[in-house]
Design a protein around this motif. Structure first.
Motif, PDB file in Angstrom:
ATOM      1  N   MET A 207      40.361  30.592 -10.443  1.00 38.97           N
ATOM      2  CA  MET A 207      39.948  31.129  -9.128  1.00 38.97           C
ATOM      3  C   MET A 207      41.169  31.313  -8.242  1.00 38.97           C
ATOM      4  O   MET A 207      41.978  30.418  -8.118  1.00 38.97           O
ATOM      5  CB  MET A 207      38.988  30.123  -8.483  1.00 38.97           C
ATOM      6  N   HIS A 208      41.262  32.495  -7.673  1.00 39.83           N
ATOM      7  CA  HIS A 208      42.392  32.746  -6.782  1.00 39.83           C
ATOM      8  C   HIS A 208      41.898  33.170  -5.421  1.00 39.83           C
ATOM      9  O   HIS A 208      42.323  34.172  -4.870  1.00 39.83           O
ATOM     10  CB  HIS A 208      43.317  33.805  -7.373  1.00 39.83           C
ATOM     11  N   SER A 209      40.970  32.406  -4.879  1.00 38.54           N
ATOM     12  CA  SER A 209      40.483  32.722  -3.535  1.00 38.54           C
ATOM     13  C   SER A 209      41.535  32.294  -2.511  1.00 38.54           C
ATOM     14  O   SER A 209      42.446  31.520  -2.826  1.00 38.54           O
ATOM     15  CB  SER A 209      39.171  31.993  -3.276  1.00 38.54           C
ATOM     16  N   ILE A 210      41.373  32.833  -1.290  1.00 36.32           N
ATOM     17  CA  ILE A 210      42.333  32.487  -0.225  1.00 36.32           C
ATOM     18  C   ILE A 210      42.316  30.991   0.026  1.00 36.32           C
ATOM     19  O   ILE A 210      43.354  30.365   0.222  1.00 36.32           O
ATOM     20  CB  ILE A 210      41.968  33.257   1.065  1.00 36.32           C
ATOM     21  N   LEU A 211      41.106  30.432  -0.034  1.00 35.20           N
ATOM     22  CA  LEU A 211      40.956  29.012   0.270  1.00 35.20           C
ATOM     23  C   LEU A 211      41.763  28.148  -0.689  1.00 35.20           C
ATOM     24  O   LEU A 211      42.473  27.228  -0.286  1.00 35.20           O
ATOM     25  CB  LEU A 211      39.467  28.647   0.171  1.00 35.20           C
ATOM     26  N   SER A 212      41.691  28.473  -1.986  1.00 34.62           N
ATOM     27  CA  SER A 212      42.399  27.635  -2.952  1.00 34.62           C
ATOM     28  C   SER A 212      43.905  27.824  -2.828  1.00 34.62           C
ATOM     29  O   SER A 212      44.676  26.907  -3.038  1.00 34.62           O
ATOM     30  CB  SER A 212      41.930  27.937  -4.369  1.00 34.62           C
ATOM     31  N   ARG A 213      44.307  29.063  -2.449  1.00 33.29           N
ATOM     32  CA  ARG A 213      45.739  29.289  -2.226  1.00 33.29           C
ATOM     33  C   ARG A 213      46.251  28.453  -1.062  1.00 33.29           C
ATOM     34  O   ARG A 213      47.290  27.798  -1.153  1.00 33.29           O
ATOM     35  CB  ARG A 213      46.000  30.771  -1.950  1.00 33.29           C
ATOM     36  N   ILE A 214      45.480  28.477   0.043  1.00 33.50           N
ATOM     37  CA  ILE A 214      45.873  27.663   1.210  1.00 33.50           C
ATOM     38  C   ILE A 214      45.950  26.201   0.808  1.00 33.50           C
ATOM     39  O   ILE A 214      46.908  25.496   1.131  1.00 33.50           O
ATOM     40  CB  ILE A 214      44.851  27.837   2.352  1.00 33.50           C
ATOM     41  N   ASN A 215      44.955  25.767   0.066  1.00 30.04           N
ATOM     42  CA  ASN A 215      44.878  24.377  -0.366  1.00 30.04           C
ATOM     43  C   ASN A 215      46.115  23.987  -1.177  1.00 30.04           C
ATOM     44  O   ASN A 215      46.783  22.982  -0.904  1.00 30.04           O
ATOM     45  CB  ASN A 215      43.608  24.199  -1.189  1.00 30.04           C
ATOM     46  N   ASN A 216      46.442  24.838  -2.167  1.00 28.10           N
ATOM     47  CA  ASN A 216      47.601  24.553  -3.014  1.00 28.10           C
ATOM     48  C   ASN A 216      48.888  24.511  -2.220  1.00 28.10           C
ATOM     49  O   ASN A 216      49.692  23.595  -2.359  1.00 28.10           O
ATOM     50  CB  ASN A 216      47.728  25.615  -4.112  1.00 28.10           C
ATOM     51  N   ALA A 217      49.058  25.540  -1.361  1.00 30.32           N
ATOM     52  CA  ALA A 217      50.302  25.629  -0.583  1.00 30.32           C
ATOM     53  C   ALA A 217      50.461  24.412   0.306  1.00 30.32           C
ATOM     54  O   ALA A 217      51.534  23.797   0.359  1.00 30.32           O
ATOM     55  CB  ALA A 217      50.311  26.908   0.237  1.00 30.32           C
ATOM     56  N   SER A 218      49.373  24.005   1.009  1.00 26.49           N
ATOM     57  CA  SER A 218      49.520  22.886   1.940  1.00 26.49           C
ATOM     58  C   SER A 218      49.723  21.575   1.183  1.00 26.49           C
ATOM     59  O   SER A 218      50.480  20.715   1.642  1.00 26.49           O
ATOM     60  CB  SER A 218      48.309  22.804   2.870  1.00 26.49           C
ATOM     61  N   ALA A 219      49.079  21.452   0.026  1.00 25.05           N
ATOM     62  CA  ALA A 219      49.280  20.233  -0.764  1.00 25.05           C
ATOM     63  C   ALA A 219      50.731  20.133  -1.221  1.00 25.05           C
ATOM     64  O   ALA A 219      51.358  19.070  -1.137  1.00 25.05           O
ATOM     65  CB  ALA A 219      48.351  20.222  -1.974  1.00 25.05           C
ATOM     66  N   PHE A 220      51.274  21.272  -1.668  1.00 28.35           N
ATOM     67  CA  PHE A 220      52.666  21.279  -2.125  1.00 28.35           C
ATOM     68  C   PHE A 220      53.613  20.957  -0.978  1.00 28.35           C
ATOM     69  O   PHE A 220      54.515  20.117  -1.110  1.00 28.35           O
ATOM     70  CB  PHE A 220      53.004  22.658  -2.707  1.00 28.35           C
ATOM     71  N   LEU A 221      53.364  21.607   0.181  1.00 26.71           N
ATOM     72  CA  LEU A 221      54.216  21.358   1.347  1.00 26.71           C
ATOM     73  C   LEU A 221      54.172  19.898   1.753  1.00 26.71           C
ATOM     74  O   LEU A 221      55.207  19.297   2.035  1.00 26.71           O
ATOM     75  CB  LEU A 221      53.759  22.229   2.518  1.00 26.71           C
ATOM     76  N   SER A 222      52.966  19.318   1.768  1.00 24.30           N
ATOM     77  CA  SER A 222      52.898  17.943   2.249  1.00 24.30           C
ATOM     78  C   SER A 222      53.531  16.983   1.250  1.00 24.30           C
ATOM     79  O   SER A 222      54.144  15.993   1.662  1.00 24.30           O
ATOM     80  CB  SER A 222      51.463  17.538   2.586  1.00 24.30           C
ATOM     81  N   SER A 223      53.435  17.284  -0.070  1.00 18.79           N
ATOM     82  CA  SER A 223      54.113  16.355  -0.982  1.00 18.79           C
ATOM     83  C   SER A 223      55.626  16.488  -0.886  1.00 18.79           C
ATOM     84  O   SER A 223      56.336  15.493  -0.990  1.00 18.79           O
ATOM     85  CB  SER A 223      53.629  16.483  -2.434  1.00 18.79           C
ATOM     86  N   CYS A 224      56.131  17.710  -0.647  1.00 17.30           N
ATOM     87  CA  CYS A 224      57.576  17.876  -0.405  1.00 17.30           C
ATOM     88  C   CYS A 224      58.004  17.078   0.817  1.00 17.30           C
ATOM     89  O   CYS A 224      59.022  16.391   0.816  1.00 17.30           O
ATOM     90  CB  CYS A 224      57.921  19.345  -0.173  1.00 17.30           C
ATOM     91  N   MET A 225      57.184  17.188   1.866  1.00 22.41           N
ATOM     92  CA  MET A 225      57.468  16.483   3.121  1.00 22.41           C
ATOM     93  C   MET A 225      57.525  14.978   2.882  1.00 22.41           C
ATOM     94  O   MET A 225      58.448  14.302   3.342  1.00 22.41           O
ATOM     95  CB  MET A 225      56.337  16.815   4.105  1.00 22.41           C
ATOM     96  N   MET A 226      56.553  14.458   2.146  1.00 20.82           N
ATOM     97  CA  MET A 226      56.519  13.024   1.878  1.00 20.82           C
ATOM     98  C   MET A 226      57.769  12.593   1.107  1.00 20.82           C
ATOM     99  O   MET A 226      58.376  11.568   1.424  1.00 20.82           O
ATOM    100  CB  MET A 226      55.275  12.649   1.060  1.00 20.82           C
ATOM    101  N   ALA A 227      58.141  13.388   0.099  1.00 23.72           N
ATOM    102  CA  ALA A 227      59.321  13.050  -0.702  1.00 23.72           C
ATOM    103  C   ALA A 227      60.570  13.018   0.174  1.00 23.72           C
ATOM    104  O   ALA A 227      61.402  12.115   0.077  1.00 23.72           O
ATOM    105  CB  ALA A 227      59.492  14.059  -1.832  1.00 23.72           C
ATOM    106  N   LEU A 228      60.677  14.002   1.069  1.00 20.04           N
ATOM    107  CA  LEU A 228      61.834  14.088   1.963  1.00 20.04           C
ATOM    108  C   LEU A 228      61.887  12.867   2.888  1.00 20.04           C
ATOM    109  O   LEU A 228      62.937  12.236   3.049  1.00 20.04           O
ATOM    110  CB  LEU A 228      61.738  15.375   2.788  1.00 20.04           C
ATOM    111  N   LEU A 229      60.737  12.530   3.473  1.00 18.71           N
ATOM    112  CA  LEU A 229      60.684  11.385   4.379  1.00 18.71           C
ATOM    113  C   LEU A 229      61.044  10.089   3.644  1.00 18.71           C
ATOM    114  O   LEU A 229      61.769   9.250   4.166  1.00 18.71           O
ATOM    115  CB  LEU A 229      59.287  11.256   4.992  1.00 18.71           C
ATOM    116  N   LEU A 230      60.551   9.971   2.410  1.00 21.25           N
ATOM    117  CA  LEU A 230      60.855   8.788   1.604  1.00 21.25           C
ATOM    118  C   LEU A 230      62.365   8.700   1.353  1.00 21.25           C
ATOM    119  O   LEU A 230      62.976   7.646   1.494  1.00 21.25           O
ATOM    120  CB  LEU A 230      60.095   8.848   0.281  1.00 21.25           C
ATOM    121  N   ALA A 231      62.966   9.851   1.000  1.00 19.33           N
ATOM    122  CA  ALA A 231      64.409   9.877   0.734  1.00 19.33           C
ATOM    123  C   ALA A 231      65.186   9.476   1.978  1.00 19.33           C
ATOM    124  O   ALA A 231      66.128   8.679   1.914  1.00 19.33           O
ATOM    125  CB  ALA A 231      64.824  11.261   0.261  1.00 19.33           C
ATOM    126  N   ILE A 232      64.759  10.002   3.142  1.00 16.53           N
ATOM    127  CA  ILE A 232      65.463   9.667   4.388  1.00 16.53           C
ATOM    128  C   ILE A 232      65.349   8.181   4.680  1.00 16.53           C
ATOM    129  O   ILE A 232      66.336   7.520   5.014  1.00 16.53           O
ATOM    130  CB  ILE A 232      64.893  10.488   5.561  1.00 16.53           C
TER     131      ILE A 232
END
Lengths: 177, 188
Positions: free
Chosen positions: A1-26
């Motif tokens: 499924m490539h609905s807009i909703l799932s795209r938003i979901n994937n993008a925000s999940a990826f962004l937030s895990s990147c953010m968490m990793a960055l904060l952890l590193a700092i």
């Protein structure tokens, strides 16, 4: 499924895990970057006066007035994850009843590296009193300059910047200053 | 919209039940993690959101604090505690200014050999001019039983969501409603 909703979901999940990793590193980088500072504490005079401390009790009690000199170079504590330092001078002693006491008698918040070269001469800013209302027969006190590093993100750390070279006794009580 | 409704009907009872079960699992595991953290840290509320400005400029409204409350460790000056006075609704985040390690009364020590140190504490907010005696509701000192935990870690801003939801309840219902609807409608 490539609905807009799932795209938003994937993008925000990826962004937030990147953010968490960055904060952890700092927050982990704080452990590598922190160096220990140097400093001296010298007590110039202590007076103990019997007085009314209206704020705590209407009864008469001993109040200690401590004059001291502080010099400390706290600039090594400032790195990219240091939001501020909480610097405090602590008196540590055992009173006549065997109660171990730690009392902060002065503190300062240091927010910039430019202000981290501490030179201070003055007296206690908080009331210094004993829980048994008197300093009579109390053991001598140690005075220690301590700090708390408060980070932008991560763990709070504590340390010691200086200490009096010997224990300092409380003088006899005076009736007035 | 109508088509959505038709699709929804087509799913059947089984699917809806399954979705409800999924939803319940999510809520249950959340609760388990929260309570598990509480057991590990020995604190009734191991994660708190800062609600007041009395520790500024270190902690602002909406910052998240992580607490531990090791039962056999004494509190030291400079530690930042979260405490709750009986009768007061909101827990308070303030720094310890004085500790007095009083020895426990004789009866108490014979009845239960507890390893929890007896301490009398005085606290103060970094941004306040005076200590917290007025906040203790008649008590002279803070004791160990009043303390929820000691601040160990800090994460800025994230907790503001909960403050926003408290200030604007409509937001909370809207969020819960859409989440619930999505959980039910979503296929697969």
């Amino acid at each position: 499924m490539h609905s807009i909703l799932s795209r938003i979901n994937n993008a925000s999940a990826f962004l937030s895990s990147c953010m968490m990793a960055l904060l952890l590193a700092i927050s982990l980088s704080s452990f590598i970057l922190t160096e220990s500072p140097t400093g001296q504490v010298a007590i110039s005079s202590i007076k103990v006066v019997s007085s009314h401390a209206r704020r705590y009790s209407s009864k008469k009690q001993d109040l200690a007035f401590v004059h001291f000199n502080l010099t400390a170079d706290l600039t090594p504590l400032f790195h990219w994850n240091t939001k501020q330092l909480f610097l405090y001078l602590e008196a540590e002693y055992e009173n006549s009843k065997g109660v171990k006491n730690e009392v902060v008698i002065w503190d300062r918040i240091v927010r910039r590296k430019e202000d981290a070269n501490i030179k201070f001469a003055g007296k206690n800013s908080y009331m210094f009193r004993d829980i048994s209302t008197t300093f009579k027969n109390s053991a001598s006190a140690n005075y220690t300059l301590k700090y708390n590093i408060m980070p932008y993100v991560g763990l709070l750390t504590y340390g010691e910047a200086g200490k009096t070279t010997e224990e300092i006794a409380f003088p006899a009580t005076q009736s007035r200053l | 919209m109508l088509e959505e409704l038709k699709a929804f009907k087509k799913l059947g009872v089984r699917h809806i039940l399954l979705q409800i079960l999924n939803f319940a699992t999510v809520i249950a595991s959340g609760l388990m993690i929260w309570k598990g953290l509480g057991v590990l840290t020995n604190s009734e509320s191991p994660i708190v959101v800062v609600l007041s400005g009395s520790m500024e400029p270190a902690f602002y409204r909406g910052d998240i604090l992580f607490l531990t409350n090791p039962s056999n460790q004494r509190y030291k000056t400079g530690d930042i505690t979260v405490y709750k006075i009986p009768g007061a609704e909101i827990p308070i985040v303030h720094r310890v200014l004085e500790t007095h390690d009083v020895s426990p009364k004789k009866q108490a020590s014979t009845r239960s050999k507890s390893l929890v140190p007896h301490q009398r504490l005085l606290t103060k907010g970094d941004n306040n001019y005076v200590d917290d005696i007025e906040l203790y509701q008649g008590l002279d000192w803070l004791e160990r039983k009043h303390i929820v935990g000691k601040v160990r870690g800090f994460l800025p801003y994230v907790g503001y969501v909960t403050i926003a939801m408290n200030d604007f309840p409509q937001l909370k219902y809207a969020l819960l409603g859409t989440l619930g609807l999505l959980a039910l409608i979503q296929r697969e």
